[in-house]
Design an enzyme around this catalytic site. Structure first.
Site, PDB file in Angstrom:
ATOM      1  N   CYS A 182       0.875  -1.192   0.000  1.00 18.61           N
ATOM      2  CA  CYS A 182       0.000   0.000   0.000  1.00 18.61           C
ATOM      3  C   CYS A 182       0.900   1.227   0.000  1.00 18.61           C
ATOM      4  O   CYS A 182       1.575   1.488   1.011  1.00 18.61           O
ATOM      5  CB  CYS A 182      -0.905  -0.027   1.227  1.00 18.61           C
ATOM      6  SG  CYS A 182      -2.044   1.376   1.290  1.00 18.61           S
ATOM      7  N   HIS A 207      -2.343  -4.283 -11.059  1.00 21.07           N
ATOM      8  CA  HIS A 207      -3.015  -3.079 -11.571  1.00 21.07           C
ATOM      9  C   HIS A 207      -3.303  -3.228 -13.061  1.00 21.07           C
ATOM     10  O   HIS A 207      -2.454  -3.732 -13.821  1.00 21.07           O
ATOM     11  CB  HIS A 207      -2.139  -1.842 -11.358  1.00 21.07           C
ATOM     12  CG  HIS A 207      -1.922  -1.523  -9.907  1.00 21.07           C
ATOM     13  ND1 HIS A 207      -2.782  -0.742  -9.181  1.00 21.07           N
ATOM     14  CD2 HIS A 207      -0.961  -1.947  -9.038  1.00 21.07           C
ATOM     15  CE1 HIS A 207      -2.351  -0.663  -7.927  1.00 21.07           C
ATOM     16  NE2 HIS A 207      -1.264  -1.387  -7.810  1.00 21.07           N
ATOM     17  N   GLU A 231     -10.290   0.306  -6.357  1.00 17.69           N
ATOM     18  CA  GLU A 231      -9.346  -0.582  -5.682  1.00 17.69           C
ATOM     19  C   GLU A 231      -9.953  -1.959  -5.393  1.00 17.69           C
ATOM     20  O   GLU A 231     -11.102  -2.072  -4.947  1.00 17.69           O
ATOM     21  CB  GLU A 231      -8.873   0.019  -4.352  1.00 17.69           C
ATOM     22  CG  GLU A 231      -7.846   1.100  -4.510  1.00 17.69           C
ATOM     23  CD  GLU A 231      -7.041   1.317  -3.254  1.00 17.69           C
ATOM     24  OE1 GLU A 231      -6.796   0.349  -2.505  1.00 17.69           O
ATOM     25  OE2 GLU A 231      -6.644   2.477  -3.008  1.00 17.69           O
ATOM     26  N   CYS A 288      -4.460   6.087  -4.716  1.00 16.21           N
ATOM     27  CA  CYS A 288      -3.827   4.769  -4.629  1.00 16.21           C
ATOM     28  C   CYS A 288      -2.363   4.960  -5.004  1.00 16.21           C
ATOM     29  O   CYS A 288      -2.063   5.302  -6.158  1.00 16.21           O
ATOM     30  CB  CYS A 288      -4.512   3.797  -5.591  1.00 16.21           C
ATOM     31  SG  CYS A 288      -3.829   2.147  -5.583  1.00 16.21           S
ATOM     32  N   GLY A 318      -1.080   2.364  -7.327  1.00 20.76           N
ATOM     33  CA  GLY A 318      -1.759   2.621  -8.596  1.00 20.76           C
ATOM     34  C   GLY A 318      -1.132   3.771  -9.360  1.00 20.76           C
ATOM     35  O   GLY A 318      -0.963   3.698 -10.584  1.00 20.76           O
TER      36      GLY A 318
END
Ligand SMILES: N[C@H](CCC[C@H](N)C(=O)O)C(=O)O
Length: 277
Positions: free
Chosen positions: A71, A162, A211, A220, A223
């Protein structure tokens, strides 16, 4: 149980200092605390734990209780937490995650961390490494049918999967409808985080994200890294990239010689609290 609510450009999590607290069932706790009406309200739960391999360990759970391997916005907040709450005096720290050790450089202003630069490691482009069911050595500008329409996607893993999709307009996007369709698409055996991107100019991208396990979030970090890598591979941008997300901006640099992605952005404390568990 004591907790600290933090956010990285609006991607908000409940943080628990597991040097002091014990969490029995983190997946179940993540669902409970994430509820924005019956709980604390967050995109998920992040545990800050001791590590034998690094200075600290970060364990991350989405709002649906599923564990995420990495994360980006969360690890910046971990860096802020451990410095501001006195667990370290170092401004260069290592955080162990399920997708490897991440290296953080903390910017301190008036005794508190304001910005964090993260070495996010190398992007993974192979279909087996994402994972995505596809032929070839990478998924670059490939067609995918969703809701009867063909989209073009580029797949990148930053330790988590992703799918990057380019559109001319990301403001008028039925993300609540197509986001889950991408997330649950059969070509993604582990589901996927999907970024919808508009190219603003040769150094600037605008994105929204659906997400895996949390739905649309305001930002994100992994991301944004995936979007920068995909956009460089597709020839849309070059050099350091500003990624504009609903919750704010991130600066992403892909050093292609080292094959390392660097992400720089803020981290903030919202409030400290305590709940009965
Ligand atoms: N939903 C993601 C984890 C959180 C990633 C995101 N919040 C970030 O800042 O990188 C997953 O299941 O892979």
């Amino acid at each position: 149980m004591k907790f600290t609510k933090m956010q990285g450009i609006g991607n908000d999590y409940v943080y628990v200092n597991c040097f002091e607290e014990k969490v029995e069932n983190p997946g179940k706790l993540a669902v409970r605390v994430s509820d924005r009406h019956f709980g604390i309200g967050s995109d998920g739960l992040i545990l800050i734990k001791p590590s034998e391999r690094a200075d600290f360990c970060m364990e991350m759970y989405n709002a649906d209780g599923s564990e995420g391997a990495m994360c980006g916005n969360g690890v910046r907040c971990v860096g802020k937490y451990v410095y501001d709450y006195g667990l370290t005096e170092q401004t260069s720290i290592q955080v162990e995650t399920k997708s490897g050790i991440k290296y953080l450089d903390l910017t301190v202003e008036e005794g508190k961390v304001s910005q964090v630069r993260v070495n996010m490691g190398a992007p993974e482009l192979s279909p087996s490494g994402i994972p995505v069911l596809a032929d070839g050595d990478k998924v670059l500008d490939a067609p995918i049918m969703v809701d009867g329409r063909e989209y073009r996607m580029t797949c990148v893993s930053m330790g988590n999967p992703h799918a990057v999709v380019y559109l001319n307009d990301v403001k008028n996007l039925e993300i609540e409808k197509i986001g889950p369709m991408f997330e649950m698409h059969p070509c993604f055996p582990d589901r996927v985080n999907t970024e919808f991107v508009r190219v603003v100019d040769g150094h600037t991208l605008e994105m929204r994200v659906w997400e895996r396990g949390s739905g649309e979030t305001l930002a994100c970090g992994t991301g944004a890294c995936a979007v920068a890598v995909a956009s460089i591979l597709n020839g849309h941008v070059s050099g350091e990239v500003t990624v504009k997300l609903l919750g704010g901006d991130l600066k992403i640099l892909w050093d292609e010689q080292e094959n390392i992605v660097y992400m720089t952005g803020p981290a903030a404390v919202v409030f400290d609290g305590e709940i009965e568990v």
